[in-house]
Design an enzyme around this catalytic site. Structure first.
Site, PDB file in Angstrom:
ATOM      1  N   GLY A  41     -31.605 -43.703 -32.097  1.00 15.13           N
ATOM      2  CA  GLY A  41     -32.513 -42.820 -32.056  1.00 15.13           C
ATOM      3  C   GLY A  41     -33.795 -42.991 -33.152  1.00 15.13           C
ATOM      4  O   GLY A  41     -33.423 -43.806 -33.577  1.00 15.13           O
ATOM      5  N   CYS A  42     -34.721 -41.901 -33.300  1.00 16.83           N
ATOM      6  CA  CYS A  42     -35.333 -41.935 -34.518  1.00 16.83           C
ATOM      7  C   CYS A  42     -35.251 -42.227 -35.429  1.00 16.83           C
ATOM      8  O   CYS A  42     -34.134 -41.382 -36.400  1.00 16.83           O
ATOM      9  CB  CYS A  42     -36.291 -40.149 -34.256  1.00 16.83           C
ATOM     10  SG  CYS A  42     -37.326 -40.437 -35.520  1.00 16.83           S
TER      11      CYS A  42
END
Length: 211
Positions: A41-42
């Protein structure tokens, strides 16, 4: 709805449910730093977790899985490249092992049961992935995923991909050490900070000593 539900985090499994890797890489006899590239993810959030670990020398946010021509934030965020947002973790294998980093990756840093997303961050660029540097890393990662499946740590299937690391591209400077430099930023406060708190509670024995 809680922000952690909205954006995603762990799948609900507690960190103490995660076994130590049955198979791991040996300490480098030369003392040279090792590295692993992880997508969860981020990269602001995964970086915030791994920088806290004792034995981790550096964490760099970047991109992997695509070409040099599309290795920039705007292109990657479009979802039209093969890149994932990743971190490159350099570590001292005499202090923390490759397998222990994988344990933190699956237990705290992200939810490996979300396909091409982490919460409201949706797209292939947010996929769960281990970009292995060699066949030994691949074997350890593959074995640990199987170990988690057999232990039924997650209710949903693990969708983490194992991909050969062709090249790592460092992200723009403003992404580096982002959570530490922007603790009040809403996304950091809502998503990264709870992951760090979970790490501090579950892996207190693996944290860097306060200076």
């Amino acid at each position: 709805m809680k922000l952690t539900d909205l954006f995603g985090g762990s799948s609900g499994a507690s960190a103490d449910q995660f076994p130590d890797p049955a198979i791991d890489l040996k300490e480098d006899p030369t003392g040279a730093p090792q590295s692993v590239v992880l997508g969860g993810g981020c990269f602001w959030c995964t970086e915030a977790v791994f920088v806290k670990l004792d034995g981790v020398i550096s964490v760099i946010s970047g991109y992997a899985g695509g070409s040099a021509e599309t290795a920039d934030y705007k292109a990657v965020c479009s979802g039209t490249t093969d890149h994932a947002e990743v971190i490159r973790v350099r570590f001292d294998s005499s202090r923390i092992t490759f397998g222990q980093l994988l344990k933190v990756f699956f237990a705290v840093a992200h939810d490996p049961t979300h396909l091409n997303r982490q919460g409201n961050d949706i797209g292939r660029q947010y996929r769960s992935a281990v970009f292995y540097a060699d066949d030994e890393q691949r074997k350890v990662a593959e074995a640990y995923i199987q170990q988690l499946r057999e232990a039924k740590v997650f209710e949903a299937p693990i969708v983490t991909t194992l991909e050969p690391l062709e090249q790592f591209f460092e992200a723009e400077e403003y992404h580096q050490n982002f959570a530490a430099r922007n603790p009040a930023q809403p996304y950091v406060a809502a998503i990264a900070a709870p992951k760090v708190r979970k790490l501090e509670k579950a892996f207190a024995d693996k944290l860097k000593k306060a200076t």
